[in-house]
Design an enzyme around this catalytic site. Structure first.
Site, short mmCIF file in Angstrom:
data_model
loop_
_atom_site.label_atom_id
_atom_site.label_comp_id
_atom_site.label_asym_id
_atom_site.label_seq_id
_atom_site.Cartn_x
_atom_site.Cartn_y
_atom_site.Cartn_z
N GLY A 108 4.35 7.11 -7.82
CA GLY A 108 5.37 6.13 -8.47
C GLY A 108 4.18 5.13 -8.98
N GLU A 111 2.85 5.17 -11.94
CA GLU A 111 4.04 5.45 -12.51
C GLU A 111 4.95 3.71 -13.15
OE1 GLU A 111 5.12 8.76 -10.55
OE2 GLU A 111 5.70 9.40 -12.89
N GLU A 131 0.57 13.84 -7.29
CA GLU A 131 2.29 14.56 -6.62
C GLU A 131 1.40 16.30 -6.92
OE1 GLU A 131 1.46 12.26 -9.14
OE2 GLU A 131 3.51 11.18 -8.95
C1 HXC Z 1 5.60 7.49 2.25
C2 HXC Z 1 3.91 6.77 2.85
C3 HXC Z 1 3.17 7.05 1.87
C4 HXC Z 1 4.40 7.80 0.84
C5 HXC Z 1 1.78 6.17 2.83
N1 HXC Z 1 2.52 6.08 3.66
N2 HXC Z 1 1.80 6.40 1.45
N3 HXC Z 1 5.61 7.12 3.05
N4 HXC Z 1 5.13 7.86 1.37
N5 HXC Z 1 3.82 7.63 -1.00
C6 HXC Z 1 2.81 5.94 5.05
C7 HXC Z 1 2.57 6.51 5.91
O1 HXC Z 1 3.32 7.98 5.98
C8 HXC Z 1 1.83 5.77 6.92
O2 HXC Z 1 2.70 5.60 7.49
C9 HXC Z 1 1.70 4.67 6.56
O3 HXC Z 1 1.89 4.30 4.80
C10 HXC Z 1 -0.32 4.36 5.84
O4 HXC Z 1 -0.20 5.45 5.42
P1 HXC Z 1 -1.62 5.89 5.83
O5 HXC Z 1 -2.17 7.41 4.87
O6 HXC Z 1 -2.44 5.81 7.57
O7 HXC Z 1 -2.91 4.83 5.22
P2 HXC Z 1 -4.54 5.19 4.43
O8 HXC Z 1 -5.64 6.55 5.43
O9 HXC Z 1 -5.08 4.46 4.60
O10 HXC Z 1 -4.83 5.81 3.06
C11 HXC Z 1 -4.00 5.22 2.39
C12 HXC Z 1 -3.33 6.90 1.33
C13 HXC Z 1 -2.79 7.87 1.74
C14 HXC Z 1 -4.95 7.73 0.99
C15 HXC Z 1 -3.27 5.69 0.48
O11 HXC Z 1 -1.46 6.73 2.44
C16 HXC Z 1 -1.75 8.52 1.00
O12 HXC Z 1 -2.79 9.66 0.25
N6 HXC Z 1 -0.59 8.50 0.41
C17 HXC Z 1 -0.09 9.47 -0.14
C18 HXC Z 1 -0.20 8.89 -1.76
C19 HXC Z 1 0.92 10.22 -2.32
O13 HXC Z 1 0.31 11.20 -2.34
N7 HXC Z 1 1.33 9.72 -3.67
C20 HXC Z 1 2.13 10.48 -4.20
C21 HXC Z 1 3.84 10.13 -4.20
S1 HXC Z 1 4.99 11.07 -4.85
P3 HXC Z 1 2.92 6.46 9.19
O14 HXC Z 1 3.98 5.87 9.48
O15 HXC Z 1 2.03 7.26 9.51
O16 HXC Z 1 1.63 5.05 9.94
C22 HXC Z 1 5.28 10.44 -5.91
C23 HXC Z 1 5.64 11.08 -6.96
C24 HXC Z 1 7.03 10.87 -7.77
O17 HXC Z 1 4.79 9.40 -5.73
C25 HXC Z 1 7.40 11.94 -8.39
C26 HXC Z 1 7.67 13.21 -7.95
C27 HXC Z 1 7.48 13.48 -5.88
#
Ligand code: HXC
Length: 257
Positions: A108, A111, A131
């Site tokens: 997102g 996006e 995703e």
């Molecule tokens: C909720 C999130 C988050 C997210 C990170 N956090 N991304 N919380 N939603 N999308 C939170 C983590 O849980 C963590 O919380 C804190 O932020 C820090 O993240 P870390 O993972 O500890 O940091 P790091 O190790 O530096 O890694 C960074 C990262 C990783 C590579 C960006 O966070 C990551 O892969 N995030 C998800 C990326 C992702 O898949 N995005 C797409 C989402 S779906 P805590 O509480 O543990 O400290 C989407 C599509 C929507 O956007 C439409 C279809 C569903």
């Protein structure tokens, strides 16, 4: 106004909106959407404001939609509430919005950056649609906007593998307009926004509207749409002023009509 998930400040004619959920890498939840729509409504209504910049932190523009908010939801919840449909309203902003992306713009986050009118990227920026790794797909227009921005090959590869593009690749591919040293990102974006905000207000709206039309229609209809909007501006005082100012070798003094 005070927002839970945003910092908003006016820098002259530029509204700078900073996503501010550092504990979640600016993950986009319902509160953030509602704050952003409210901030954009204020921006649109304020005649002193000509262009906005949307940015995040140095580490993350936004790491995606909030996974913790979506995790437990079922099809009926998502479909009945038309989850994410609220973001369409953000894309209806008529004044320009520049995305200034440093760090992660994932899912997102990528996006939303693509919903803005163009993207300025820090050299630290990383773009991706991961995703598929969560068992889903983009849901805020990513498959459509990324394919239009970078073409089928890169869009398909990114959506199917979830791999990230760095800033240099994103610029080569046409996803971002320019790459800027990370330390200068926000300052350069505000400067660019101020340049835009210094243009005639009606011409700003018309230029944005017609470029966007290129993505909504065929060439002949788009060229016709452009020409009619162009004709329309000859009914404005600012067209007379702009062309007179050029002939008189001075800069235009805009009235917004
Ligand atoms: C909720 C999130 C988050 C997210 C990170 N956090 N991304 N919380 N939603 N999308 C939170 C983590 O849980 C963590 O919380 C804190 O932020 C820090 O993240 P870390 O993972 O500890 O940091 P790091 O190790 O530096 O890694 C960074 C990262 C990783 C590579 C960006 O966070 C990551 O892969 N995030 C998800 C990326 C992702 O898949 N995005 C797409 C989402 S779906 P805590 O509480 O543990 O400290 C989407 C599509 C929507 O956007 C439409 C279809 C569903």
């Amino acid at each position: 106004a005070e927002y839970q998930t945003l910092l908003v400040e006016q820098r002259g004619p530029v509204t700078l909106v900073t996503l501010n959920r550092p504990e979640a890498l600016n993950a986009l939840n319902a509160q953030l959407l509602s704050d952003l729509l409210a901030a954009m409504a204020v921006f649109e209504a304020d005649a002193t404001q000509g262009c906005a910049v949307l940015t995040g932190s140095a580490k993350a523009f936004a790491a995606g939609a909030d996974i913790k908010e979506m995790q437990a939801q079922g099809f009926a919840d998502m479909y009945a509430h038309d989850f994410f449909a609220g973001w369409d309203q953000f894309t209806r902003t008529r004044k320009p919005v520049i995305a200034a992306v440093g760090g992660y713009a994932l899912g997102g986050g990528c996006e939303v950056a693509m919903m803005c009118d163009f993207i300025l990227a820090a050299d630290s920026a990383k773009f991706g649609q991961p995703e598929i790794k969560l068992g889903v797909t983009p849901g805020m227009g990513g498959s459509q906007r990324l394919a239009r921005a970078v073409g089928k090959a890169k869009a398909m590869e990114m959506c199917l593998t979830g791999r990230m593009m760095d800033a240099a690749e994103a610029e080569r591919a046409g996803l971002v307009s320019r790459v800027i040293p990370a330390a200068d990102l926000v300052e350069e974006a505000v400067k660019t926004a101020a340049t835009i905000a210094g243009m005639a207000p009606l011409a700003i709206l018309a230029n944005k509207e017609m470029v966007n039309y290129a993505f909504e229609t065929g060439l002949a209809a788009g060229v016709q749409f452009e020409r009619r909007l162009f004709h329309g501006l000859f009914g404005s005082a600012d067209q007379k002023e702009g062309m007179t100012a050029f002939v008189e070798k001075r800069s235009g003094q805009w009235r917004g009509r």
